[in-house]
Design an enzyme around this catalytic site. Structure first.
Site, PDB file in Angstrom:
ATOM      1  N   THR A 189       0.799  -1.220   0.000  1.00 47.81           N
ATOM      2  CA  THR A 189       0.000   0.000   0.000  1.00 47.81           C
ATOM      3  C   THR A 189       0.824   1.257   0.000  1.00 47.81           C
ATOM      4  O   THR A 189       2.012   1.223   0.273  1.00 47.81           O
ATOM      5  CB  THR A 189      -0.759  -0.028   1.338  1.00 47.81           C
ATOM      6  OG1 THR A 189      -1.602  -1.140   1.292  1.00 47.81           O
ATOM      7  CG2 THR A 189      -1.573   1.189   1.595  1.00 47.81           C
ATOM      8  N   ASP A 216      -4.182   4.641  -1.256  1.00 44.00           N
ATOM      9  CA  ASP A 216      -4.466   4.148  -2.609  1.00 44.00           C
ATOM     10  C   ASP A 216      -5.513   3.040  -2.473  1.00 44.00           C
ATOM     11  O   ASP A 216      -5.993   2.766  -1.369  1.00 44.00           O
ATOM     12  CB  ASP A 216      -3.179   3.621  -3.262  1.00 44.00           C
ATOM     13  CG  ASP A 216      -2.760   2.295  -2.677  1.00 44.00           C
ATOM     14  OD1 ASP A 216      -2.588   1.334  -3.433  1.00 44.00           O
ATOM     15  OD2 ASP A 216      -2.626   2.220  -1.434  1.00 44.00           O
ATOM     16  N   ARG A 249      -5.295  -0.284  -4.139  1.00 42.80           N
ATOM     17  CA  ARG A 249      -4.921  -1.581  -4.728  1.00 42.80           C
ATOM     18  C   ARG A 249      -4.591  -2.580  -3.627  1.00 42.80           C
ATOM     19  O   ARG A 249      -3.805  -2.284  -2.733  1.00 42.80           O
ATOM     20  CB  ARG A 249      -3.710  -1.395  -5.635  1.00 42.80           C
ATOM     21  CG  ARG A 249      -3.133  -2.710  -6.167  1.00 42.80           C
ATOM     22  CD  ARG A 249      -1.920  -2.485  -7.033  1.00 42.80           C
ATOM     23  NE  ARG A 249      -2.296  -1.971  -8.336  1.00 42.80           N
ATOM     24  CZ  ARG A 249      -1.424  -1.742  -9.310  1.00 42.80           C
ATOM     25  NH1 ARG A 249      -0.155  -1.971  -9.117  1.00 42.80           N
ATOM     26  NH2 ARG A 249      -1.819  -1.272 -10.471  1.00 42.80           N
ATOM     27  N   LYS A 290      -9.142   1.328   2.214  1.00 47.31           N
ATOM     28  CA  LYS A 290      -8.121   1.182   3.248  1.00 47.31           C
ATOM     29  C   LYS A 290      -8.299   2.171   4.390  1.00 47.31           C
ATOM     30  O   LYS A 290      -7.561   2.107   5.366  1.00 47.31           O
ATOM     31  CB  LYS A 290      -6.741   1.388   2.620  1.00 47.31           C
ATOM     32  CG  LYS A 290      -6.491   0.354   1.555  1.00 47.31           C
ATOM     33  CD  LYS A 290      -5.110   0.390   1.020  1.00 47.31           C
ATOM     34  CE  LYS A 290      -5.056  -0.506  -0.199  1.00 47.31           C
ATOM     35  NZ  LYS A 290      -3.793  -0.494  -0.881  1.00 47.31           N
ATOM     36  N   GLY A 328      -0.398  -3.511   5.402  1.00 44.18           N
ATOM     37  CA  GLY A 328       0.069  -4.800   5.901  1.00 44.18           C
ATOM     38  C   GLY A 328      -0.891  -5.895   5.492  1.00 44.18           C
ATOM     39  O   GLY A 328      -1.434  -5.870   4.407  1.00 44.18           O
ATOM     40  N   SER A 361       4.208  -0.156   1.502  1.00 43.04           N
ATOM     41  CA  SER A 361       5.356  -0.417   0.634  1.00 43.04           C
ATOM     42  C   SER A 361       5.755   0.828  -0.145  1.00 43.04           C
ATOM     43  O   SER A 361       6.891   0.962  -0.582  1.00 43.04           O
ATOM     44  CB  SER A 361       5.055  -1.569  -0.316  1.00 43.04           C
ATOM     45  OG  SER A 361       3.923  -1.252  -1.093  1.00 43.04           O
ATOM     46  N   ASP A 375       5.672   2.764  -6.840  1.00 39.95           N
ATOM     47  CA  ASP A 375       5.658   1.497  -6.114  1.00 39.95           C
ATOM     48  C   ASP A 375       4.726   0.532  -6.825  1.00 39.95           C
ATOM     49  O   ASP A 375       3.597   0.878  -7.155  1.00 39.95           O
ATOM     50  CB  ASP A 375       5.187   1.749  -4.671  1.00 39.95           C
ATOM     51  CG  ASP A 375       5.035   0.468  -3.906  1.00 39.95           C
ATOM     52  OD1 ASP A 375       4.021   0.311  -3.202  1.00 39.95           O
ATOM     53  OD2 ASP A 375       5.933  -0.383  -4.012  1.00 39.95           O
ATOM     54  N   SER A 424       1.290  -0.419  -5.046  1.00 39.11           N
ATOM     55  CA  SER A 424       0.200   0.554  -4.897  1.00 39.11           C
ATOM     56  C   SER A 424      -0.286   0.955  -6.267  1.00 39.11           C
ATOM     57  O   SER A 424       0.481   0.975  -7.226  1.00 39.11           O
ATOM     58  CB  SER A 424       0.688   1.817  -4.195  1.00 39.11           C
ATOM     59  OG  SER A 424       1.513   1.498  -3.133  1.00 39.11           O
TER      60      SER A 424
END
Lengths: 275, 237
Positions: free
Chosen positions: A42, A58, A60, A74, A88, A170, A207, A210
């Site tokens: 994320t 985000d 995803r 999220k 996580g 991430s 990233d 995400s």
């Protein structure tokens, strides 16, 4: 009514029941690999501004390298004045925030007050520390209460940090770059929203874990503005050909109809109360 | 410090003892992602790849195509470990030149495929971590696709997908080009335009669900006139 009755007092000491069970499982699965839980991979970010707190995330959710959910939420509701972003393991963040939200709702019903952010943080910290890192939840808690605007982060091992701006997941390093560059104390609302949006966007572009859309949640003393999606992804999946299958393309090989014979076993009538 | 690692199979605490020096091995391979696809038609062949080069969760480059032009009638697509892809293509280029100088003619697609198989097998015990697909025209001018595994096993195909999103693309190609799992559908031969549209759509779908595929799509269309290249943007997130 004593407040200690409201919240379940947890068992004392560390709790490793599930860890022992998992270790026992390892031998049962082929290749010794237990099923991997879905991780969100994320970018989440939060900023304290003049009138409150802005949280962004985000949308995803990835299952190793495959995108499992393109529009997952999220930013979780904790109480009318507190929201929490989770990174996580997806199940861990969902259940932990749900548990926290239930506990705080019972507290507000009993005391007639909105919970304070620091209460939420302490409950989370207690629970995560008790499981000693087995619960993979990296959370950003933001809220406004009678003592002011607060932004906290809680790590999976139970560590807590109180900060004015923050990114996790991430994509945190990509987002943190934007936040470090653009953050100032006491920003205006629109500037704060744009800063969080830019930070999450940087995570999305740089990233691989995400992507897709950006959700924003603005918490102020007046109320909460949960904008989902704040910005839709600019990448549309437009395909050139229409892929339609005519009826009969999948052949029916055999058809067997078994009528279900029903017989009346018991009949009861219940009168409805009509005015 | 107590942690789950201290628990063994039965759930009881593991005995702590010195197990000897622990060795951290250096891995000579890395996975740089990327997807490659090749389709053979009646008188054309298409080799397509995405252009994203990644490692872990980061992107090294958004413009690193995986199609390499070998001759006027053959294109090689390779994905996997980028270091081995670069070395392998250098070696193939050198061998092509050597063949040209010795035999005074360009290698045919079939010959390149056979040569690549021996090159890959020569490294059977320290393989090139590369998934190769060759697309081109054979001696009769018909489209040909040869697909390889990392140690050199190969076969001639009509269509093949390789790389990180191959498991997502291959079933779709089986259905749309091979007409598998469908009944009562007319088996029209694949035209060049329909094939190009299909390849574009299939990569758009792969970019949606595979994190390693995206940024842009490079399509190389091989016909007897030559090799035409197209670049189509894909999602960048």
């Amino acid at each position: 009514m004593a407040l200690s009755n409201v919240l379940d007092s947890p068992a004392a000491g560390f709790n490793f029941d599930n860890a022992a069970r998992n270790a026992a499982f390892e031998g049962l699965f082929e290749g010794g690999q237990t099923p991997k839980p879905l991780k969100t991979g994320t970018t989440i970010a939060g900023v304290v501004f003049k009138d409150g707190v802005v949280l962004g995330a985000d949308t995803r959710a990835t299952s190793s390298e495959v995108v499992a959910d393109k529009m997952c939420a999220k930013i979780h509701y904790i109480s009318p004045n507190i929201y929490c972003c989770g990174a996580g393991t997806a199940a861990d963040t969902e259940k932990t925030t749900d548990l926290l939200s239930s506990n705080l709702t019972v507290f507000s019903l009993n005391s007639g007050r909105n919970p304070r952010v620091v209460m939420a943080v302490n409950i989370l910290q207690d629970m995560l520390y008790r499981y000693h890192g087995q619960i993979g939840a990296n959370l950003i808690l933001g809220g406004v209460d009678c003592t002011g605007n607060h932004l906290y982060t809680v790590g999976p091992y139970g560590s807590v940090n109180k900060v004015p701006y923050l990114a996790m997941g991430s994509g945190d390093l990509a987002a943190l770059g934007i936040l470090e560059d653009g953050f100032q104390h006491d920003l205006e609302l629109e500037k704060a929203k744009k800063l969080v949006r830019d930070a999450v966007h940087s995570g999305i572009m740089n990233d691989l874990g995400s992507g897709n859309n950006i959700d924003i949640c603005v918490i102020t003393a007046e109320g909460v503005d949960y904008i989902r999606p704040f910005q839709e992804s600019e990448f549309k999946d437009r395909r050139e050909i229409k892929y339609k299958y005519r009826q009969g393309t999948t052949p029916v090989l055999t058809k067997k109809i078994t009528p279900l014979k029903m017989e009346v076993v018991q009949e009861t009538t219940q009168k409805m109360e009509t005015v | 410090m107590l942690s789950a690692q201290n628990f063994g199979e039965s759930g009881k605490m593991k005995e702590y003892h010195y197990a000897g020096p622990t060795e951290h091995r250096f891995s000579p391979y890395a996975f740089n992602g990327g997807t490659v696809l090749a389709v053979a038609g009646e008188d054309f062949a298409i080799v397509a790849s995405d252009t994203r080069l990644s490692e872990g969760y980061s992107i090294h480059s958004r413009d690193s195509p995986k199609c390499y032009k070998l001759t006027d009638t053959t294109v090689l697509g390779c994905s996997g470990f980028h270091g081995d892809c670069l070395t392998l293509t250098k070696i193939i280029d050198a061998r092509l030149k050597m063949y040209k100088h010795s035999n005074n003619k360009t290698m045919t697609s079939g010959a390149i495929a056979a040569m690549l198989s021996t090159i890959l097998y020569s490294r059977r015990f320290f393989p090139y971590y590369v998934y190769n697909i060759i697309g081109g025209l054979d001696e009769q001018g018909k489209g040909a696709v040869y697909s390889f595994d990392p140690v050199g096993s190969y076969q001639r195909d009509t269509y093949k997908a390789g790389g990180s999103a191959s498991a997502m693309l291959q079933p779709l190609l089986d259905n749309q080009i091979g007409f598998k799992n469908m009944e009562g559908v007319e088996h029209v031969p694949l035209t060049k335009d329909k094939a190009v549209q299909l390849v574009k759509d299939v990569f758009v779908s792969a970019a949606e669900r595979d994190v390693y595929t995206g940024d842009a799509l490079r399509i190389c269309i091989v016909t007897k006139e030559g090799i035409e290249e197209q670049n189509i943007p894909l999602r960048k997130d």
